[in-house]
Design a protein around this motif. Structure first.
Motif: not given
Length: 392
Positions: A322-340
């Motif tokens: 859910a947190y990753l979903h939120h980060l990607f929806r909000a286009k937060e930079l942390l999303a790319y780091r955690l997903a990578t």
């Protein structure tokens, strides 16, 4: 000095467990190299890359030539110092990037001239200058300039590219030997050759035989995964591998989908690189044991569990889907780091699983189990973003 040792062969496939020694440390094979195109694995620190289980990374001569340029490395130190990565680095020659990115490129017997995709400035790469650049970078594994062709190009162009690649390789080898002949064997970089051949099995075998006849430290298979169907890729890969000797590492360039890694290892490949795991991560496409998922899908909005409960990566150990979903929806930079982090750890876990299975003599069963579980789910995934041209 032996730089590569096959430690064990699988009994029912051609998979091999090996150890490649570089001047900056060992690489346990089969191995996957994350792509740090411009002296960075996008969004991650070197410590984070290392924590995924990566022993070696790849950087790109074309991009480093254009930005920051060799003068920067001569002033501040080699690529390892510049990016603070203390492990081995393989740099590819830039041939694929010239093929896919450069504007107004001209290929001749001397080399290739092209205009930068960044500012239109004119540059030239030759078999000799590519070696010089990688020596300036401090590369641990150096790749020679090759002439790359795309799927569907005329037969005459495919033949021309293969023959020119062979001539360029001979020039590169002579120049490399002259430049490094005073170095101690343990302290010099390794030079691999690249087998090409286009999209005919007989040419693939011819090119592989030629490259294998030269005193090179390893043999790469280039010019695949450039638009051909998967079954054709596997057939051409097999033709490329058949003539290769047992005593040198085999590197399949630009392939990194989990199912392709398992299948290529079963055919005898030792090394891989590809931008796919990191590129997909930045688009929210994440690998799991049950196939690839799109974290932006609404079904993850309320999921308290991690993306993959079986995964031991930093992301899955600390954050919910859910947190990753939120980060990607909000286009937060942390999303790319955690997903990578997650995708690279997933790939490195697969490589470790392959190495263990080869050692235990269970590779065929392990591959079948993975492909059955992952492949069936993968067939239903629809959101595959295109690769950025010029990345592997």
């Amino acid at each position: 000095m032996t730089r590569f040792t096959v430690l064990k062969h699988d009994t029912t496939t051609r998979a091999r467990l090996g150890l490649l020694l570089t001047r900056r440390g060992p690489v346990h094979t089969p191995a996957f190299m994350p792509v740090g195109t411009q002296a960075t694995v996008k969004s991650l620190t070197p410590e984070e890359v290392r924590a995924t289980g990566s022993e070696i990374i790849l950087a790109n001569t074309y991009h480093l030539l254009l930005r920051p340029g060799p003068a920067v490395f001569e002033a501040v130190g080699d690529l390892h110092t510049f990016m603070r990565w203390d492990g081995p680095i393989l740099t590819d020659s830039g041939g694929f990037q010239v093929f896919s990115l450069a504007k107004l490129r001209t290929v001749s017997e001397q080399g290739v001239t092209f205009r930068s995709h960044i500012d239109g400035s004119l540059h030239e790469l030759t078999p000799e200058t590519v070696i010089d650049l990688q020596l300036v970078f401090g590369s641990d594994i150096i790749m020679p300039l090759d002439d790359v062709v795309g799927y569907g190009e005329p037969e005459s162009r495919q033949v021309e590219a293969m023959q020119r690649t062979h001539r360029w390789l001979s020039r590169a080898l002579d120049y490399f030997v002259a430049r490094t002949m005073s170095s101690e064997p343990a302290s010099r970089p390794l030079l691999f050759g690249i087998a090409q051949g286009g999209f005919r099995a007989e040419r693939r075998r011819t090119s592989a035989e030629f490259v294998a006849s030269l005193p090179l430290d390893g043999i790469a298979i280039g010019g695949l995964s450039v638009g051909e169907p998967k079954q054709e890729l596997y057939a051409l890969l097999q033709a490329s591998l058949d003539p290769l000797p047992e005593d040198r590492p085999r590197y399949l360039m630009g392939v990194g989908a989990p199912e392709d890694l398992w299948r290529a290892v079963s055919l005898g490949v030792d090394l891989f690189d590809c931008v796919l795991p990191t590129r997909l991560a930045r688009h929210g496409a994440l690998f799991t044991e049950n196939g690839r998922i799109d974290i932006l899908a609404v079904r993850f909005k309320f999921q308290r569990e991690p993306v993959d409960p079986c995964c031991d990566c930093y992301t899955c150990q600390h954050y919910s889907a859910a947190y990753l979903h939120h980060l990607f929806r909000a286009k937060e930079l942390l999303a790319y780091r955690l997903a990578t982090i997650h995708n690279l750890r997933f790939i490195q876990n697969q490589m470790a699983r392959m190495r263990t299975a080869i050692a235990e003599g269970t590779f065929a069963q392990a591959m079948e189990a993975f492909l059955t579980r992952y492949g069936n789910a993968e067939a239903g995934y629809a959101g595959e973003p295109l690769l950025y041209e010029g990345e592997r």
